[in-house]
Design a protein around this motif. Structure first.
Motif, PDB file in Angstrom:
ATOM      1  N   ARG A  27       0.814  -1.214   0.000  1.00  0.00           N
ATOM      2  CA  ARG A  27       0.000   0.000   0.000  1.00  0.00           C
ATOM      3  C   ARG A  27       0.851   1.270   0.000  1.00  0.00           C
ATOM      4  O   ARG A  27       0.322   2.376  -0.140  1.00  0.00           O
ATOM      5  N   SER A  28       2.169   1.111   0.148  1.00  0.00           N
ATOM      6  CA  SER A  28       3.047   2.281  -0.009  1.00  0.00           C
ATOM      7  C   SER A  28       3.007   2.762  -1.461  1.00  0.00           C
ATOM      8  O   SER A  28       3.246   3.933  -1.750  1.00  0.00           O
ATOM      9  N   LYS A  69      -1.832   3.895  -2.913  1.00  0.00           N
ATOM     10  CA  LYS A  69      -2.304   4.883  -1.938  1.00  0.00           C
ATOM     11  C   LYS A  69      -3.808   4.811  -1.692  1.00  0.00           C
ATOM     12  O   LYS A  69      -4.275   5.097  -0.588  1.00  0.00           O
TER      13      LYS A  69
END
Length: 346
Positions: free
Chosen positions: A135-136, A139
């Motif tokens: 999820r980095s 977003k």
């Protein structure tokens, strides 16, 4: 000379102070084609890895693609990276929504939920939690915690349904078993199941107490209704475990009712025996006094009223419990008690 050349190389005055401003990465037409092929392969590998739940590989490849774009600052690479991220977000969020949809349908369905359904939901949670570093890059991807929150919402929904369906033993059984399945797979939700069972046990305890009051007030119709309501929850004994013993409470109410009716009979018998004794004593006095004009009444008006009331009360109880129930049969003992009482006073 070579020495002078070397000295010029090691002279810091000749060093390039800002190499990044002098040396810039660039792509030739040939290398651009090679990079484009590599980017496409990375993109394909990322999507394939994600679809097969190989999230670590997907993240590694995505990191590499992102790093390559940072170095080359190429619009084409950035576009491919963004497109890949967009597709991954769509699949990620779709996976969460699909898991929620399947699980929620099982929760609201009128039939039991299988352990496999709950395990499948947990598997999705565990997988996406392990993939959370992705999820980095993604977003707008929904956190796996949303699935945990949904589970919490659904357990509260079940508790609410249990409270609404306290008189529907079939629905109660289904809802409690669903909570039990959730508890078995998600130990952190054991308190929700316990709360539901305690709520049911409390309601049943109130029903028992109400039935006890009805026994004392001779409300036999209400007593029977209470017993029948308690009998209906026998299939839930496995859920109630030590919180409420259905059979024991039924037997206890039967005992209380028979004790109460026996008390009624005993009060009547006391009256008749007293009258018989009074008559016997009176006859002795008549014999001693030779007074034939003395007439003893066997029963007073209040005695007669008491006996009549007791007969009506016993007959009412006999009629109410005349039809047998599978788990309690008060018809025979009450009928025997009634006829025994009649024989005693007649």
């Amino acid at each position: 000379s070579s020495i002078e050349l070397l000295e010029s190389f090691i002279n810091t005055k000749n060093f390039i102070k800002n190499p990044k401003e002098v040396f810039q990465p660039f792509l030739t037409e040939k290398s651009s084609a090679a990079v484009r092929l590599q980017v496409e392969k990375h993109k394909s590998d990322i999507m394939l890895a994600f679809q097969h739940d190989n999230y670590q590989i997907a993240q590694t490849k995505l990191d590499e693609l992102h790093a390559l774009n940072n170095v080359l600052k190429n619009d084409s690479i950035e576009s491919e990276y963004n497109d890949c991220v967009k597709k991954l977000i769509h699949q990620w969020n779709g996976k969460i929504e699909q898991a929620k949809s399947v699980f929620n349908k099982s929760i609201v369905a009128p039939h039991a939920i299988s352990k496999e359904d709950v395990l499948a939901y947990k598997k999705t949670i565990d997988e996406l939690k392990s993939a959370d570093p992705l999820r980095s890059h993604l977003k707008d991807a929904i956190s796996a915690d949303a699935l945990v929150q949904n589970l919490n919402d659904q357990t509260h929904h079940l508790i609410s349904e249990i409270e609404k369906n306290m008189e529907n033993e079939i629905a109660l059984k289904v809802h409690l078993d669903k909570l039990a399945q959730v508890k078995n797979v998600f130990p952190n939700f054991a308190s929700a199941y316990k709360q539901a069972c305690q709520t049911l046990a409390k309601l049943l305890t109130n029903s028992v107490n109400n039935a006890k009051e009805c026994i004392e007030k001779n409300k036999f119709e209400e007593v029977r209704k209470g017993l029948e309501a308690i009998v209906k929850v026998l299939p839930l004994q496995s859920n109630l475990v030590s919180l409420f013993d259905v059979k024991k409470e039924i037997q206890h109410l039967e005992t209380l009712l028979m004790t109460h009716l026996n008390s009624v009979v005993n009060k009547g018998i006391v009256v008749t025996k007293r009258a018989v004794k009074d008559e016997s004593d009176s006859k002795k006095e008549e014999k001693d006094d030779n007074s034939s004009s003395v007439r003893v009444s066997k029963l007073t008006k209040s005695d007669i009223e008491l006996l009549e009331a007791n007969i009506i009360l016993l007959e009412t109880a006999m009629n109410v419990f005349e039809s047998p129930c599978e788990h309690f049969n008060l018809s025979k003992p009450i009928k025997e008690l009634f006829h025994s009482f009649l024989n005693e006073i007649i």
